[in-house]
Design a protein around this motif. Sequence first.
Motif, mmCIF file in Angstrom:
data_model
loop_
_atom_site.group_PDB
_atom_site.id
_atom_site.type_symbol
_atom_site.label_atom_id
_atom_site.label_comp_id
_atom_site.label_asym_id
_atom_site.label_seq_id
_atom_site.Cartn_x
_atom_site.Cartn_y
_atom_site.Cartn_z
ATOM 1 N N ASN A 64 0.819 -1.216 0.000
ATOM 2 C CA ASN A 64 0.000 0.000 0.000
ATOM 3 C C ASN A 64 0.854 1.266 0.000
ATOM 4 O O ASN A 64 0.428 2.302 0.507
ATOM 5 C CB ASN A 64 -0.937 0.014 1.211
ATOM 6 C CG ASN A 64 -2.282 -0.612 0.903
ATOM 7 O OD1 ASN A 64 -2.684 -0.704 -0.252
ATOM 8 N ND2 ASN A 64 -2.978 -1.065 1.932
ATOM 9 N N SER A 213 -2.848 -5.351 3.859
ATOM 10 C CA SER A 213 -3.413 -4.249 3.085
ATOM 11 C C SER A 213 -4.752 -3.803 3.669
ATOM 12 O O SER A 213 -5.065 -2.601 3.689
ATOM 13 C CB SER A 213 -3.584 -4.671 1.627
ATOM 14 O OG SER A 213 -4.458 -5.786 1.523
ATOM 15 N N TYR A 214 -5.554 -4.754 4.171
ATOM 16 C CA TYR A 214 -6.830 -4.385 4.788
ATOM 17 C C TYR A 214 -6.598 -3.613 6.085
ATOM 18 O O TYR A 214 -7.269 -2.614 6.362
ATOM 19 C CB TYR A 214 -7.660 -5.635 5.064
ATOM 20 C CG TYR A 214 -8.947 -5.342 5.816
ATOM 21 C CD1 TYR A 214 -10.016 -4.707 5.179
ATOM 22 C CD2 TYR A 214 -9.065 -5.682 7.157
ATOM 23 C CE1 TYR A 214 -11.182 -4.421 5.869
ATOM 24 C CE2 TYR A 214 -10.239 -5.402 7.848
ATOM 25 C CZ TYR A 214 -11.294 -4.783 7.200
ATOM 26 O OH TYR A 214 -12.441 -4.496 7.891
ATOM 27 N N GLN A 217 -5.332 -0.101 5.274
ATOM 28 C CA GLN A 217 -6.292 0.754 4.593
ATOM 29 C C GLN A 217 -7.513 1.068 5.443
ATOM 30 O O GLN A 217 -8.034 2.180 5.382
ATOM 31 C CB GLN A 217 -6.741 0.081 3.293
ATOM 32 C CG GLN A 217 -7.762 0.864 2.484
ATOM 33 C CD GLN A 217 -8.088 0.187 1.181
ATOM 34 O OE1 GLN A 217 -7.203 -0.306 0.488
ATOM 35 N NE2 GLN A 217 -9.360 0.145 0.834
ATOM 36 N N ARG A 221 -4.835 2.640 9.698
ATOM 37 C CA ARG A 221 -4.117 3.088 8.504
ATOM 38 C C ARG A 221 -2.778 3.721 8.847
ATOM 39 O O ARG A 221 -1.815 3.573 8.105
ATOM 40 C CB ARG A 221 -4.972 4.089 7.726
ATOM 41 C CG ARG A 221 -5.234 5.403 8.439
ATOM 42 C CD ARG A 221 -6.175 6.308 7.650
ATOM 43 N NE ARG A 221 -6.384 7.581 8.328
ATOM 44 C CZ ARG A 221 -5.671 8.670 8.093
ATOM 45 N NH1 ARG A 221 -4.710 8.631 7.217
ATOM 46 N NH2 ARG A 221 -5.908 9.787 8.746
ATOM 47 N N PRO A 348 -9.643 -4.051 0.034
ATOM 48 C CA PRO A 348 -8.352 -3.366 -0.013
ATOM 49 C C PRO A 348 -7.862 -3.266 -1.460
ATOM 50 O O PRO A 348 -8.086 -4.161 -2.271
ATOM 51 C CB PRO A 348 -7.437 -4.269 0.816
ATOM 52 C CG PRO A 348 -8.346 -5.142 1.608
ATOM 53 C CD PRO A 348 -9.586 -5.298 0.804
#
Length: 579
Positions: A64, A213-214, A217, A221, A348
């Motif tokens: 990310n 990534s989840y 995000q 974050r 994500p």
Amino acid sequence: MPAADRRDTLEKGILNHMANKEQPGSSDHAGKAVPQAEKKLHEAVCVLLVELCERFTFFGIVCNMILFCTAKLGYRSHQAAMVNMCFVGSSTLSPVLVGWLAEYLVGRTKLVCICMFLHFLGTALLPVVSFPFEDVYVDRRHIILTLPKREQKIVFYFALLTASLGIGGIRAIVCPLSAYSLEDCGPKELLSFFNWFHWLVNLNSAVVFVSISYIQQSVARNLGFLIPFVSGLMAMITIHMVRGEMIYKPKADSSLLTTFGVILSALKTCRVRYRYCSAAVPSWLDRAKENHGGHYSESQVEGTKSLARLFPLFTFQILYRACVMQIPSGYYLQTMNSNLHFGGFVLPVAAMNVISIVPLLILVPILECINSWLFSSKDTGHSPTIYIVVGHLCAALSVMVAGFSEMHRKHFPQVEQTLSQEVLLVSSMPCFHLAPQYILLGVAEALVTPSCSLLSFQLVPARMRGISMHFLALFNGAGCFMGALFVQTAHTSTQGSWFPHLLHEGKLERFFFFLASLMTVNTLGFWTIAHRYNNLHEDCTNEFRGNLPGEKLLKHQKAIKHYNAILESSPILSPVEKT
């Protein structure tokens, strides 16, 4: 006749004495073989564990980074894509640099400690950059602590640099391919190893792209980079536990500097010989030999010649690697500007990368069955070059499909979408419409990467295999930086039209079509030279190995020993003739 009987009796006595002498030694050897096998298995499991932890950290940083750079650091889209590709490229090149440092300047054990510290420092500084200073509360009062953008970017780049150097140390010293004991493996076993090795690495990356990534995000974050730090800490603990067994020490044979020295010496001698007439030589690299005015032995030059035959293969991988770099750059931006809602759940952005990994996870068992059938036939010299050609073609088709998908995406109306607490105007096209381009590039990776590793490892002498893999890493890293150069050139020359910050305002599809045309030409070029590597293994094993002076001397010594054995055992010769 009595003399012959005495000689037979004497030989039987000697054989029985040697057999009785070897029996206790053989039992001791059998007793030691079990702990030795357990030790090797333990080392292999630990090396694989560290490899997976390192890859977990690497993919956690990459997955990310574009979203972090655009939302947190305020970068433009093309700048974020370039940062991501340059980090991947530096992480690919750093094992070559660290391997050279370990060989010439710093000891391997000391350098491992330095790289572990750099890896720890880099993964620890990334959470500092992403820490939510603006949300700090002290005694029920909101304390606004802001890190200036300039200092924030400096810390961010320093963290990426130290993390990439630490990654290079782990890959070069702790987890090189030599640590897996592949010297005695044939082409079939090597291809199987590379297939399953990349299968495990991609399975690990799939877990990262879905989970981390989840978290980065949606859940936490600003603290998402803390997970790569924890993964790096796990790798360092594992290395500390088995430090004595995991630090692989390769044999002192050929080196990267020797290879470069042979090439430079040959070029220098060729320039001098061109001005003054001289006899012709079979290859321009032969000018580096001592008997042709160079400074290197015949074995060193012949090893470099076998490696130089792979340079066209490496060169054609540069543009292919630039196409693969579209997954964490161009394809990521397309996904980020598409509708990520699926059944009330926001996917994500990096989770779309799993679509490119699924074909590899499915194809590896199928390719194993195909390779077993192809290598079982002794009449046909199977070469994986056909896999590389098909993989390059799939990469070209993937980038072309990405161009058409971008045109298709613009026909959908725009909607608001929240990513990392940032409201963006994106296309209402579902992100799953981009799946074909991910699938094609995943098929390409399943075909190309293990095949190139096999050719680079198998088609050179055993003492040159490490150098060959280093050159493959050099060209792969060059492909990552070339991808970044393409993005910068396209953005600058078209004033941001071909790689825009807001995709609906530019022509990103033209960049994809341009890259697809270059990749098509690259595929045709490699197809014209692919036949060179079909019989290269036979040339390497027969002609090259038979021409080295040391091996010629070994053959002569064996012949002399065999002749002396005949003289000693022959009953025809008289005692005078034996003396």
